[in-house]
Design an enzyme around this catalytic site. Sequence first.
Site, mmCIF file in Angstrom:
data_model
loop_
_atom_site.group_PDB
_atom_site.id
_atom_site.type_symbol
_atom_site.label_atom_id
_atom_site.label_comp_id
_atom_site.label_asym_id
_atom_site.label_seq_id
_atom_site.Cartn_x
_atom_site.Cartn_y
_atom_site.Cartn_z
ATOM 1 C CD GLU A 78 -0.639 -3.951 1.896
ATOM 2 O OE1 GLU A 78 -1.323 -3.019 2.345
ATOM 3 O OE2 GLU A 78 0.568 -3.841 1.590
ATOM 4 C CD GLU A 119 -4.463 1.080 2.741
ATOM 5 O OE1 GLU A 119 -4.532 -0.146 2.509
ATOM 6 O OE2 GLU A 119 -3.515 1.606 3.359
ATOM 7 C CG HIS A 152 -0.403 0.183 2.522
ATOM 8 N ND1 HIS A 152 -1.174 0.482 3.631
ATOM 9 C CD2 HIS A 152 0.882 0.113 2.977
ATOM 10 C CE1 HIS A 152 -0.396 0.590 4.691
ATOM 11 N NE2 HIS A 152 0.842 0.369 4.320
#
Length: 342
Positions: free
Chosen positions: A277, A308, A248
């Site tokens: 993640e 993200e 990310h």
Amino acid sequence: MEEEAKAQVDIFSYMSGFVKLAVAKCAIELGIPDAIGSHENPISLSELSSVLGCEPSRLHRIMKFLVQSQVFKEKPTSQGATGYVHTPLSRRLMKQSENSLAALLLIGCNPVTLAPWNCLSAWVQSREDIPFVAVHGKDFWSYTAEDPSHSKLLDDAMACIARTSVTAVINGCPDVFDGVGNLVDVGGGNGTTLRMLVKAFPWIKGINFDLPHAVSVAPESDTIQNVGGDMFQGIPKAHAAFLMSVLHNWNDDECINILKKCREAIPPENGKVIIVEAVMGEKDDDDRLDFVRWTLDMIMMTTNTGKERTLKEWDYVLTKAGFSRYNVRRIPAIPSLIEAFL
């Protein structure tokens, strides 16, 4: 009118957001949570100020605010005076606790990481450098490599994330590590994550891989080898590669490059990459976690080139990196677990 009144309260709540952060930081720096934690019974203001060496009237104002913010609770002492005790939240602010998240709060309100927020609007309107570079004249990773105190703060913060996310991985997806003889933790920092995994799955031999300054502080171990290097140049060979809170930080092209290096490091017949993640847009029973994921996306926007990602965006970088299939597994934490196969 009710909505208007609520809007006014909400505005004041936004205004107080930094105050809450700053006062919580003050509490950690003074050692208030640890002092209360070392006291079996409610601790009075006079006892607390004596232990901490603080001016009582000023400390009293700090404690009233923290009680109002539901960080601590008031409870009478055996002498009938007002005393202070922990809440589940305040216990996470103890430095001397294995469940501590204090370092996450400290890095969040560190001047180095706070300053870029003042450049966010200018960056959104332009094609200039990301806010961190605009303020500090270099990217986050170069700055961290040159500043040992900031590097230590980052290591401690990542260790906090490891204690929560890795525990969720171990408890929620233990079968992911079946048959994994050796595992390379890409971006493993001080080795906290790999130590937890090797302890939970003792058949694994670990390689803690990160930039040389990062692995230089990692403890030596019979089951873990610390290796310094650059993941954009090459990654040590292993049965599986593990990346947590790494991808990310990077844009799509950079992510694809990292994933290609991971692909080169694992055996083609049965190797895999394990990614921990956030996956944005997932249905989650706990809406508070979804807000945290969007907050992390804002942090990525000010600090690095990354973001993200949604499931569609993960599909794009994994496919472009040459992975033929992947599984996404929910765990009781902010991130999900993604297994990617050749």
